[in-house]
Design a protein around this motif. Structure first.
Motif, PDB file in Angstrom:
ATOM      1  N   PRO A 149       5.386   5.922   1.269  1.00 20.66           N
ATOM      2  CA  PRO A 149       5.400   6.108  -0.007  1.00 20.66           C
ATOM      3  C   PRO A 149       4.128   5.698  -0.945  1.00 20.66           C
ATOM      4  O   PRO A 149       3.768   6.520  -1.610  1.00 20.66           O
ATOM      5  CB  PRO A 149       6.600   5.333  -0.647  1.00 20.66           C
ATOM      6  N   LEU A 150       3.621   4.643  -0.794  1.00 19.86           N
ATOM      7  CA  LEU A 150       2.519   4.456  -1.410  1.00 19.86           C
ATOM      8  C   LEU A 150       1.212   5.228  -0.706  1.00 19.86           C
ATOM      9  O   LEU A 150       0.195   5.661  -1.631  1.00 19.86           O
ATOM     10  CB  LEU A 150       2.191   2.848  -1.355  1.00 19.86           C
ATOM     11  N   ASN A 151       0.937   5.018   0.690  1.00 20.50           N
ATOM     12  CA  ASN A 151       0.085   5.643   1.314  1.00 20.50           C
ATOM     13  C   ASN A 151      -0.169   7.004   0.844  1.00 20.50           C
ATOM     14  O   ASN A 151      -1.390   7.578   0.640  1.00 20.50           O
ATOM     15  CB  ASN A 151       0.350   5.509   2.711  1.00 20.50           C
ATOM     16  N   GLN A 152       1.057   7.655   0.966  1.00 24.54           N
ATOM     17  CA  GLN A 152       0.831   9.064   0.341  1.00 24.54           C
ATOM     18  C   GLN A 152       0.666   9.496  -0.889  1.00 24.54           C
ATOM     19  O   GLN A 152       0.033  10.766  -1.291  1.00 24.54           O
ATOM     20  CB  GLN A 152       2.038  10.027   1.051  1.00 24.54           C
ATOM     21  N   ILE A 153       0.905   8.487  -1.880  1.00 24.87           N
ATOM     22  CA  ILE A 153       0.495   8.826  -3.293  1.00 24.87           C
ATOM     23  C   ILE A 153      -1.085   8.644  -3.303  1.00 24.87           C
ATOM     24  O   ILE A 153      -1.659   9.238  -3.884  1.00 24.87           O
ATOM     25  CB  ILE A 153       1.343   7.793  -4.291  1.00 24.87           C
ATOM     26  N   VAL A 154      -1.506   7.621  -2.763  1.00 24.38           N
ATOM     27  CA  VAL A 154      -2.890   7.317  -2.914  1.00 24.38           C
ATOM     28  C   VAL A 154      -3.757   8.168  -2.417  1.00 24.38           C
ATOM     29  O   VAL A 154      -4.790   8.460  -2.767  1.00 24.38           O
ATOM     30  CB  VAL A 154      -3.144   5.697  -2.357  1.00 24.38           C
ATOM     31  N   THR A 155      -3.471   8.827  -1.117  1.00 21.04           N
ATOM     32  CA  THR A 155      -4.348   9.514  -0.635  1.00 21.04           C
ATOM     33  C   THR A 155      -4.514  10.909  -1.332  1.00 21.04           C
ATOM     34  O   THR A 155      -5.580  11.797  -1.287  1.00 21.04           O
ATOM     35  CB  THR A 155      -3.841  10.141   0.809  1.00 21.04           C
ATOM     36  N   LYS A 156      -3.642  11.220  -2.422  1.00 19.27           N
ATOM     37  CA  LYS A 156      -3.809  12.270  -3.182  1.00 19.27           C
ATOM     38  C   LYS A 156      -4.485  11.752  -4.602  1.00 19.27           C
ATOM     39  O   LYS A 156      -5.372  12.288  -5.131  1.00 19.27           O
ATOM     40  CB  LYS A 156      -2.464  13.004  -3.662  1.00 19.27           C
ATOM     41  N   LEU A 157      -3.781  10.721  -5.094  1.00 18.51           N
ATOM     42  CA  LEU A 157      -4.074  10.255  -6.313  1.00 18.51           C
ATOM     43  C   LEU A 157      -5.605   9.970  -6.498  1.00 18.51           C
ATOM     44  O   LEU A 157      -6.487  10.038  -7.577  1.00 18.51           O
ATOM     45  CB  LEU A 157      -3.311   8.897  -6.796  1.00 18.51           C
ATOM     46  N   ALA A 158      -6.095   9.069  -5.433  1.00 17.76           N
ATOM     47  CA  ALA A 158      -7.332   8.302  -5.476  1.00 17.76           C
ATOM     48  C   ALA A 158      -8.312   9.627  -5.546  1.00 17.76           C
ATOM     49  O   ALA A 158      -9.378   9.362  -6.261  1.00 17.76           O
ATOM     50  CB  ALA A 158      -7.616   7.646  -4.277  1.00 17.76           C
ATOM     51  N   PRO A 159      -8.373  10.587  -4.627  1.00 17.86           N
ATOM     52  CA  PRO A 159      -9.385  11.689  -5.034  1.00 17.86           C
ATOM     53  C   PRO A 159      -9.492  12.572  -6.200  1.00 17.86           C
ATOM     54  O   PRO A 159     -10.377  12.870  -6.703  1.00 17.86           O
ATOM     55  CB  PRO A 159      -9.381  12.493  -3.705  1.00 17.86           C
ATOM     56  N   ALA A 160      -7.954  12.488  -6.578  1.00 20.33           N
ATOM     57  CA  ALA A 160      -7.887  13.446  -7.941  1.00 20.33           C
ATOM     58  C   ALA A 160      -8.530  12.586  -8.977  1.00 20.33           C
ATOM     59  O   ALA A 160      -9.495  13.349  -9.964  1.00 20.33           O
ATOM     60  CB  ALA A 160      -6.539  13.640  -8.160  1.00 20.33           C
ATOM     61  N   LEU A 161      -8.390  11.244  -9.023  1.00 26.01           N
ATOM     62  CA  LEU A 161      -9.053  10.514 -10.241  1.00 26.01           C
ATOM     63  C   LEU A 161     -10.399  10.282  -9.799  1.00 26.01           C
ATOM     64  O   LEU A 161     -11.327  10.625 -11.049  1.00 26.01           O
ATOM     65  CB  LEU A 161      -8.600   9.181 -10.238  1.00 26.01           C
ATOM     66  N   ALA A 162     -11.036  10.297  -8.682  1.00 26.01           N
ATOM     67  CA  ALA A 162     -12.535  10.455  -8.565  1.00 26.01           C
ATOM     68  C   ALA A 162     -13.119  11.654  -8.897  1.00 26.01           C
ATOM     69  O   ALA A 162     -14.217  11.604  -9.480  1.00 26.01           O
ATOM     70  CB  ALA A 162     -12.649  10.077  -6.971  1.00 26.01           C
ATOM     71  N   ALA A 163     -12.294  12.886  -8.953  1.00 23.46           N
ATOM     72  CA  ALA A 163     -12.837  14.031  -9.037  1.00 23.46           C
ATOM     73  C   ALA A 163     -12.963  14.254 -10.551  1.00 23.46           C
ATOM     74  O   ALA A 163     -13.428  15.154 -11.193  1.00 23.46           O
ATOM     75  CB  ALA A 163     -11.933  15.229  -8.541  1.00 23.46           C
ATOM     76  N   GLY A 164     -12.000  13.354 -11.330  1.00 24.49           N
ATOM     77  CA  GLY A 164     -11.841  13.500 -12.967  1.00 24.49           C
ATOM     78  C   GLY A 164     -10.620  14.476 -13.353  1.00 24.49           C
ATOM     79  O   GLY A 164     -10.716  14.786 -14.251  1.00 24.49           O
ATOM     80  N   CYS A 165      -9.908  14.265 -12.485  1.00 29.28           N
ATOM     81  CA  CYS A 165      -8.555  15.240 -12.614  1.00 29.28           C
ATOM     82  C   CYS A 165      -7.531  14.394 -13.452  1.00 29.28           C
ATOM     83  O   CYS A 165      -7.361  12.970 -13.011  1.00 29.28           O
ATOM     84  CB  CYS A 165      -8.091  15.971 -11.551  1.00 29.28           C
ATOM     85  N   THR A 166      -6.503  14.733 -14.079  1.00 30.86           N
ATOM     86  CA  THR A 166      -5.326  14.128 -14.361  1.00 30.86           C
ATOM     87  C   THR A 166      -4.072  14.576 -13.463  1.00 30.86           C
ATOM     88  O   THR A 166      -4.229  15.601 -12.883  1.00 30.86           O
ATOM     89  CB  THR A 166      -5.218  14.304 -15.960  1.00 30.86           C
ATOM     90  N   VAL A 167      -3.149  13.643 -13.640  1.00 30.90           N
ATOM     91  CA  VAL A 167      -1.984  13.779 -12.614  1.00 30.90           C
ATOM     92  C   VAL A 167      -0.717  13.547 -13.343  1.00 30.90           C
ATOM     93  O   VAL A 167      -0.433  12.837 -14.113  1.00 30.90           O
ATOM     94  CB  VAL A 167      -2.259  12.708 -11.479  1.00 30.90           C
TER      95      VAL A 167
END
Length: 478
Positions: A149-167
């Motif tokens: 549950p956490l792993n699969q959130i972070v593998t998406k959330l972390a690069p999205a935030l790094a790229a400057g996206c909102t979620v």
């Protein structure tokens, strides 16, 4: 723990538009441990509006500002790590040691690795007189599964935030508690309001609303191939980018020159980790016919040892907990029954709970031999601790059988001759190949061929999924 009946939208904990409560079940005890709200399209609309409003300012933040944010996120996550690990154990049955070492440990690493990619990423480069610019894609809908549950959130959330996206995140309704805690972590770290939003609910309602929403620019989904098709169909009308990490039926080719102590023990344990609930699990073990009996004996010994420590996931001695819920318990048990009915030989395990366990969704670690490639257990993803052993007569047959699947997420090769293993790996049609139990590479791209999905997570490949590419011609007159 925040109030599980609330959603996190625009930097605040808010009531759902229409209150509808559902139980979160501890799969080890079958008891309700919390009640969460299931959201609706109205809640998704509110979350998307917040993310859309927050996007221009967050997209304009500097590399340094985002790196500082990542530093705070990691520190806040570490401070709450024990609580996060306990939540994962309670909501989906992950053994305590696994929840600490991998469920939460990997999440920390993935935040750190995304920051490392951000630190070095070249967002703009000049090619001749044309500027090639990488810009955040926009508002991203993340739909994540229950097994990591956490792993699969972070593998998406972390690069999205790094790229400057909102979620806008929809975690699985089976394992929402760790996601709620993660929302608190992000709030404590100072993620600007509207940048991260969370709406709980079902895939049929909240997930579908996210996929179809006209103001979401990209949807990233991890789950079954069946559900992934539905997400893609819902997203098609708005022509948004769709990233999918779907099912798997990974092949493990043990070559005759392999170290059998390593190959068999590692192959069985990789199949059984997280109660077999991993999309990259090597669930099809291909063995040379001349070594069949020896490998079966070795595999049975590993399975018997694993069965001895199935039980209470809160115990430090437990290495295998339950599967995540009644539906999965019924499905896996049914697949074991199907394997027997279709004529496979039961080497270890079998239907029903392990002895001395009268409740909880526990599955006996199960191994089948004499499995033919056309059997159901050799073709369908089971998502439980069930291993099929198949034989081959030569390497060409091993490769053909390994690729004889609609999936292509991962593959495994064991040989004491590294060049030999490399040659076999080159022929396996899958997105990630493991040779001889290598050290884990947290930057290696992750994703599949065929019906295992499209796009990649992790490292620079994960970052570029969340970026658009713009060409500015005539940028330089030189």
């Amino acid at each position: 723990m925040p109030d599980p009946r609330l959603f996190y939208i625009d930097g605040s904990w808010v009531e759902p538009a229409t209150p509808r409560l559902a139980d979160v079940i501890n799969p080890a005890t079958e008891a309700s441990i919390a009640r969460i709200s299931h959201g609706s399209s109205a809640d998704v609309d509110r979350a998307v509006a917040a993310a859309r409003a927050a996007f221009p300012a967050f997209a304009a933040t500097s590399r340094e500002e985002r790196l500082a944010l990542f530093g705070r996120i990691v520190e806040c996550f570490k401070a709450r790590r024990e609580e996060l690990a306990r939540a994962v154990t309670a909501e989906m049955g992950s053994p305590a040691k696994l929840s600490w070492d991998m469920q939460t440990g990997s999440s920390i690493v993935y935040f750190e690795e995304a920051a490392a990619v951000l630190r070095d990423f070249e967002f703009d480069r000049l090619k001749g007189t044309t500027l090639i610019a990488h810009e955040p894609i926009g508002v991203c809908g993340l739909i994540t599964p229950w097994n990591w549950p956490l792993n699969q959130i972070v593998t998406k959330l972390a690069p999205a935030l790094a790229a400057g996206c909102t979620v806008v995140l929809k975690p699985s309704e089976l394992s929402p508690l760790s996601a709620l805690l993660l929302a608190e972590v992000l709030h404590e770290a100072g993620v600007p309001k509207g940048v991260f939003n969370l709406v709980n609910g079902t895939g049929a309602e909240v997930g579908a609303a996210i996929a179809a929403h006209p103001d979401i620019d990209m949807v990233s989904f991890t789950g079954s191939t069946r559900a992934g098709i539905l997400v893609a169909e819902a997203a098609a009308k708005t022509v948004k980018r769709v990233h999918q990490e779907l099912g798997g039926k990974s092949a493990n080719i043990i070559l005759p020159d392999a170290n059998l102590d390593l190959a068999v023990t590692d192959g069985v344990n990789r199949c059984f980790i997280n109660s077999g609930q991993s999309c990259i699990a090597p669930t099809r073990m291909f063995v040379h016919r001349s070594q069949k009996d020896e490998i079966i004996d070795r595999a049975k010994a590993v399975a018997v040892a694993a069965a001895a420590i199935v039980g209470d996931p809160t115990s430090p001695e437990t290495t295998m907990g339950p599967v995540a819920g009644m539906a999965q318990f019924t499905k896996v048990g049914g697949m074991i029954e199907t394997g027997i009915a279709e004529g496979a030989t039961l080497v270890a395990g079998g239907p029903g709970r392990p002895k001395d366990l009268s409740r909880g969704y526990f599955i006996r670690p199960t191994i089948f031999s004499d499995v033919s490639p056309d059997m159901t257990i050799a073709r369908q993803e089971i998502f439980g601790p069930v291993l099929s052993i198949l034989t081959y007569d030569d390497e060409a047959e091993a490769i053909r059988l390994a690729n004889d699947t609609v999936y292509g997420l991962a593959g495994y090769v064991y040989s004491q001759d590294e060049e030999h293993a490399r040659r076999i790996a080159a022929h396996i049609r899958a997105g990630r190949i493991f040779i001889n139990n290598p050290p884990f590479d947290f930057n290696a791209p992750f994703g599949g061929y065929k019906q295992s999905g499209n796009g990649r997570e992790l490292g620079i490949f994960g970052m570029t999924e969340f970026l658009e590419v713009k060409a500015v011609l005539g940028y330089s007159q030189v």
